[in-house]
Design an enzyme around this catalytic site. Structure first.
Site, PDB file in Angstrom:
ATOM      1  N   LYS A 186      23.427  38.501  15.637  1.00  0.00           N
ATOM      2  CA  LYS A 186      23.316  38.253  14.194  1.00  0.00           C
ATOM      3  C   LYS A 186      24.446  37.377  13.655  1.00  0.00           C
ATOM      4  CE  LYS A 186      20.356  41.980  12.672  1.00  0.00           C
ATOM      5  NZ  LYS A 186      20.082  42.773  13.906  1.00  0.00           N
ATOM      6  N   GLU A 226      20.820  42.009   2.294  1.00  0.00           N
ATOM      7  CA  GLU A 226      20.220  43.328   2.369  1.00  0.00           C
ATOM      8  C   GLU A 226      20.378  43.793   3.804  1.00  0.00           C
ATOM      9  OE1 GLU A 226      18.445  40.562   2.801  1.00  0.00           O
ATOM     10  OE2 GLU A 226      17.865  41.170   4.823  1.00  0.00           O
ATOM     11  N   SER A 249      20.212  41.128  23.313  1.00  0.00           N
ATOM     12  CA  SER A 249      20.600  40.729  21.949  1.00  0.00           C
ATOM     13  C   SER A 249      21.801  41.490  21.405  1.00  0.00           C
ATOM     14  CB  SER A 249      19.402  40.912  21.007  1.00  0.00           C
ATOM     15  OG  SER A 249      18.893  42.230  21.082  1.00  0.00           O
TER      16      SER A 249
HETATM   17  C1  LIG Z   1      18.791  43.149  14.312  1.00  0.00           C
HETATM   18  C2  LIG Z   1      18.671  43.197  15.780  1.00  0.00           C
HETATM   19  C3  LIG Z   1      17.487  42.807  16.451  1.00  0.00           C
HETATM   20  C4  LIG Z   1      16.224  42.417  15.732  1.00  0.00           C
HETATM   21  O1  LIG Z   1      16.306  41.289  14.940  1.00  0.00           O
HETATM   22  P1  LIG Z   1      15.636  39.901  15.375  1.00  0.00           P
HETATM   23  O2  LIG Z   1      15.746  39.085  14.151  1.00  0.00           O
HETATM   24  O3  LIG Z   1      14.234  40.178  15.783  1.00  0.00           O
HETATM   25  O4  LIG Z   1      16.429  39.373  16.501  1.00  0.00           O
HETATM   26  C5  LIG Z   1      17.476  42.802  17.829  1.00  0.00           C
HETATM   27  N1  LIG Z   1      18.552  43.190  18.544  1.00  0.00           N
HETATM   28  C6  LIG Z   1      19.695  43.591  17.946  1.00  0.00           C
HETATM   29  C7  LIG Z   1      20.833  44.014  18.796  1.00  0.00           C
HETATM   30  C8  LIG Z   1      19.801  43.611  16.553  1.00  0.00           C
HETATM   31  O5  LIG Z   1      20.937  44.016  15.971  1.00  0.00           O
END
Ligand SMILES: *Cc1c(COP(=O)(O)O)cnc(C)c1O
Length: 400
Positions: free
Chosen positions: A94, A116, A382
């Site tokens: 993010k 938000e 992610s």
């Molecule tokens: C917020 C988040 C997501 C989901 O958000 P996307 O916009 O679909 O990437 C996925 N993995 C993690 C670790 C997150 O914090």
């Protein structure tokens, strides 16, 4: 001939039939201004150099592409590579988007940031970059989410942000978004709205995708180098709003590389038990954009469920809807139980505790690898699992 996918949506922000800008009249001016600013600066050497420097010095790019040898050996089929976005500052992808949008806010002369947040991850990333840029930060959060995510509320406050509770409807993300939009409608002269995923009215899905695109740009180069010029066979990423997935996929869209996005299958297939928009949803408009949405027969937005808060949303980013209809990307879902099991597997075999969101992608790799001998998978990790320790602990009582 290979169809060309790389590029931008049209001038109205439409990806095929999806996307666009379904916003109140009052927000057209600030959205236009954001769009114009972005197009003006995005390819300038100054902007490129500054974001590259922030990525390198502040958030920790490039992230490694790690060959998960023990996981691959254990599954006995495909070679699995992990793109380590979990190693970034604040623990997830993010921050890529927040750093980019903070530069745009500064360019527009805006000194106040609003956002938000549902689980609090985007709120923490926003509060982080606001501190870094010396900007005021207000984060809207449903009061129910504030209760469930008290630790992230504290983190945001520690970073100097004001967290405003929203007591309406289900007191969660959807209401927080509406409240942030309301703030923006009366404050946009001084305020930038920092949207957290590849969602919302144009130009957000485009901007967020472009700032996350670095994931795939790096992964492609790293893979080519590690494998003497070959490309991977399959990319795997979890899909909430869709920003980490489109970030990994986009640079590969013109290659002959398969891709799969994994949505939250929750604990059942009935409406309210999951957040699998592509299997349970239909096209519609939510919060400024047209895409696949979970809704009931009367068009009311459905409640959603996932063990991972970051995947728990009724709409998916419009570019994914387009790629899905084109057949370029396949979408599937993974249950809460399989995601939890995948956390266990990756932790024990590689010493990496993934975020529950990312674990949905890991579960898909676990499913596919045994019958994919000779293939290579690149999986977007992610985020890291530290934020989920409480939930993991509740679900794994045998570990104490
Ligand atoms: C917020 C988040 C997501 C989901 O958000 P996307 O916009 O679909 O990437 C996925 N993995 C993690 C670790 C997150 O914090």
């Amino acid at each position: 001939m290979l169809q060309t996918f790389v590029g931008s949506p049209d001038a109205l922000g439409r990806f095929g039939d999806y996307g666009g800008r379904y916003a109140p009249e009052i927000l057209v001016a600030p959205l236009d201004s954001l769009d114009a600013t972005y197009r003006e600066v995005k390819d300038t050497p100054g902007f490129q150099a500054e974001i590259a420097e922030l990525f390198r010095q502040y958030s920790g790019r490039p992230t490694p592409l790690f060959y998960a040898r023990r996981l691959s050996d254990h599954l006995g089929g495909a070679d699995i590579y992990l793109k380590r976005e979990d190693l970034l500052h604040t623990g997830a992808h993010k921050i890529n988007n927040c750093l980019g949008q903070a530069l745009l806010a500064r360019q527009m002369g805006k000194r106040r940031i609003i956002a938000e947040t549902g689980a609090g991850q985007h709120g923490v990333a926003t509060a982080t970059v606001s501190a870094l840029f010396g900007m005021d930060c207000v984060v809207y959060m449903g009061s129910e989410d504030m209760r469930r995510q008290a630790l992230n509320v504290f983190r945001m406050r520690l970073l100097g942000a004001e967290v405003v509770g929203v007591d309406a409807g289900s007191c969660t993300l959807k209401e927080a978004i509406s409240e942030a939009m309301r703030d923006w409608a009366s404050s946009f002269e001084t305020t930038h709205y920092m949207l957290g995923s590849a969602l919302g009215p144009h130009p957000y899905p485009l901007i967020v995708r472009d700032f996350q695109r670095v994931i795939g740009v790096e992964a492609r180069e790293q893979f080519l180098e590690a494998s003497d010029g070959a490309l991977p066979d399959l990319l795997i990423a979890c899909v909430g709003g869709g920003s980490n997935a489109i970030g990994l996929f986009h640079r590969f869209l013109d290659d002959s590389v398969a891709m799969v996005g994994v949505e939250a299958g929750g604990h059942g297939t009935a409406l309210g038990e999951h957040a699998a928009r592509f299997s349970g949803g239909i096209p519609g408009v939510l919060q400024g954009t047209k895409s696949y949405i979970l809704q009931d027969e009367d068009g009311q937005i459905a409640l959603t469920h996932s063990v991972s808060a970051g995947l728990d949303y009724a709409a998916v980013g419009p570019e994914h809807a387009w790629l899905r209809d084109l057949g370029r990307v396949q979408y599937t879902s993974c249950s809460d139980g399989d995601a939890l099991a995948a956390v266990n597997t990756l932790s024990r075999l590689e010493g990496i505790i993934p975020a529950l969101e990312s674990a949905h992608a890991v579960a898909e790799a676990i499913k596919r690898a045994p019958s994919a001998t000779g293939q290579s998978f690149v999986l977007n990790l992610s985020g890291r699992g530290d934020k989920d320790i409480g939930i993991l602990r509740e679900n794994m009582p045998e570990l104490g």
